[in-house]
Design an enzyme around this catalytic site. Sequence first.
Site, short mmCIF file in Angstrom:
data_model
loop_
_atom_site.label_atom_id
_atom_site.label_comp_id
_atom_site.label_asym_id
_atom_site.label_seq_id
_atom_site.Cartn_x
_atom_site.Cartn_y
_atom_site.Cartn_z
N ALA A 153 18.09 1.44 -37.05
CA ALA A 153 18.70 2.22 -35.96
C ALA A 153 17.66 2.57 -34.90
O ALA A 153 17.91 2.39 -33.69
CB ALA A 153 19.32 3.50 -36.53
N ALA A 293 7.32 13.10 -37.63
CA ALA A 293 7.99 14.07 -36.76
C ALA A 293 8.20 15.34 -37.58
O ALA A 293 8.74 15.29 -38.70
CB ALA A 293 9.34 13.51 -36.32
N ARG A 424 32.58 0.50 -54.25
CA ARG A 424 31.38 0.95 -54.96
C ARG A 424 31.62 2.25 -55.72
O ARG A 424 31.13 2.42 -56.83
CB ARG A 424 30.25 1.17 -53.96
CG ARG A 424 29.69 -0.12 -53.45
CD ARG A 424 28.60 0.12 -52.46
NE ARG A 424 28.12 -1.16 -51.98
CZ ARG A 424 27.22 -1.29 -51.02
NH1 ARG A 424 26.71 -0.22 -50.45
NH2 ARG A 424 26.83 -2.48 -50.63
P1 ADP Z 1 18.45 3.62 -40.62
O1 ADP Z 1 19.14 2.65 -41.52
O2 ADP Z 1 19.30 4.74 -40.21
O3 ADP Z 1 17.74 2.92 -39.49
P2 ADP Z 1 16.09 3.63 -42.25
O4 ADP Z 1 15.98 4.21 -43.59
O5 ADP Z 1 16.15 2.14 -42.16
O6 ADP Z 1 17.32 4.30 -41.52
O7 ADP Z 1 14.87 4.09 -41.35
C1 ADP Z 1 14.51 5.42 -41.18
C2 ADP Z 1 13.03 5.46 -40.82
O8 ADP Z 1 12.67 6.79 -40.45
C3 ADP Z 1 12.11 5.05 -41.96
O9 ADP Z 1 11.21 4.07 -41.52
C4 ADP Z 1 11.39 6.36 -42.32
O10 ADP Z 1 10.09 6.15 -42.81
C5 ADP Z 1 11.38 7.07 -40.99
N1 ADP Z 1 11.21 8.53 -41.09
C6 ADP Z 1 11.80 9.37 -41.96
N2 ADP Z 1 11.40 10.64 -41.75
C7 ADP Z 1 10.54 10.61 -40.70
C8 ADP Z 1 9.78 11.59 -39.99
N3 ADP Z 1 9.81 12.88 -40.33
N4 ADP Z 1 9.01 11.18 -38.96
C9 ADP Z 1 8.94 9.88 -38.61
N5 ADP Z 1 9.61 8.90 -39.25
C10 ADP Z 1 10.41 9.25 -40.28
#
Ligand code: ADP
Length: 595
Positions: A153, A293, A424
Amino acid sequence: MKKFLKGLLSVLMVISFTACAKTNDSSEAEGLYKAGTYTGSAQGNNGEVKVEVILSSDKIESVKVTEHKETAGISDAAIAEIPTAIVENQSLNVDTVAGATNTSNAILDAVKAALTEAGVDIETLMKGGNGAVVSVTLEDQTYDVVVLGAGGAGLSAAIEAKAAGASVIVIEKMPYAGGNTLLSYAELACPNNWLQKEQGIEDSVEQFAKEMWEGGGSLAKKELVDIIANNATDAAEWLRDEIGVEYQDYLVWEGGHSVARAVEPIELGPGMINPLMDYAKSHGIEVLLNTKAEEFVVDNNGRVIGVKVSQGDQTATISATNGVVLATGGFGANVEMREKYNTRWETLDESVKTTNSPAIVGDGIIMAEKIGANLIGMEHIQLYPFNNPITGVFYGIEAPSWSGEGLIYVNKDGNRFVNEVGMRDERAEGILAQGGTVYAIYNQAVADRLNLEEKFADEYARCLEDGVFYKADTLEEVAEHFGINGENLVETMKKYNEGITNNTDEFGRVTSMVTMEEGPWFILEGVVSVHHTMGGVEINENAQVLDIEGNIIPGLYAAGEVTGGIHGNNRVGTCAIADITVFGRIAGRSAAASK
Ligand code: ADP
């Protein structure tokens, strides 16, 4: 989350290491070390990790990983950073790389093995160094659009925001991009796609929308489901034609779809994330890894104008002139949050494993809630029905259940109990009702049609060794291996074949109508795992985040698994990649257009 790359994050690692000295050219020399080139190995996730260590008399000159079978993408950072950190710190006391702990430890153990061979005092080496693996000096910066999370995303949002003319930075807390998307098969459900047309499969946007919505218990925000259905095929073509994702020439057919409608990248999750990352970087998008973040910065009017980030001890504020896109994924790996919100399953404590990346702990949901964002559907947590009991991650070798092929699940009594290619949640409920551990069975003909033994040779070998897979000529033999009632199993298979042939399956199966007459037989042991969290931040059609009163929070956009209200109480397989790509793109465009 998407159906994950089965078998990827195998978490069990038995450490055994071996070492040998290849050369030892100055063994007589005085100094800290016996100068020479040494090799060592240790067990990683997927096999041996081998290293070469070069010592001079007073220094570790170099460390190199010379051979490994670790998973591309996930292990890259460990393989790049751990050897460098050892040399830089002249120490074995270096941090493991988050998300690649097993690979990091395997490298460290292999180096220890090599150094032991060199007569080095490992204890002393373990004490030195500061252990830090840090990539940049953090400083305050300003961009038009700030994207949080480099999963599917986030990267889709970043690319579209950049295409709309915005300057863009992506903040990613892990040392690699991809999140759960990387671990998934990245299968994307899209109606009237190019493969359906080639194969003469009739489909429609309305049919897809209906199945996705009803599959989620008719609880989702229908207008959001319709947006996904309307834009999924365009998203898949964008990934293929603009981003360069290469797709298989077959379709995937998950439970809940009336027709085969999902396309699958040849390289699965990495086949989607790697092209997205390459595209982002080559189009001038900053991707700041290893950076977390922490909290939103909000102005006096309630507008989100930036985010506070951290990297180790360093902190900084990244300001956004146009908008912030929240794309940090769900909370499947956060046991506390699972327990807090779960209402459906008996327990989701640590006894239930997860298919998720360890990074997926709800950071963005917590951050958004703190500034008043509305959370919806938080109680809807999906269990992926059938996973490797040791790792908690799904099996590639269970592919017959999503490929329009045959496969049955049986309990210890040798009896079926559910439609194995159904929803599922129903499958997970069925498995839990059997006590949690069940068995999947298919035959050689099924394996051959899907080319499983070639495609998943490593996984079969690993699972055989781990005792969760077995293959034998007769049903009685596979039954006996796992202490299943063999007589019943033979009877069950007979009944299954009759039901399929007469279209009267006792568990209501109407797809994957494939009989299994002859051996050899394949059997896998499986348990449920936490897979996707359907709840999260509420958004509208423009991916704008809403507060608890339904008002737009200015400057804040969200997409992907961090959002709620899109999949109701059950996310239909292959709909997540459609969701994250469609809404990621919308969020990026909306944020770029906002002032
Ligand atoms: P989506 O399918 O919604 O894209 P993903 O799980 O593929 O979600 O990706 C979410 C990303 O956000 C991961 O790479 C994760 O490491 C990152 N992430 C999660 N929490 C934080 C944060 N606090 N700051 C920066 N990145 C984060």
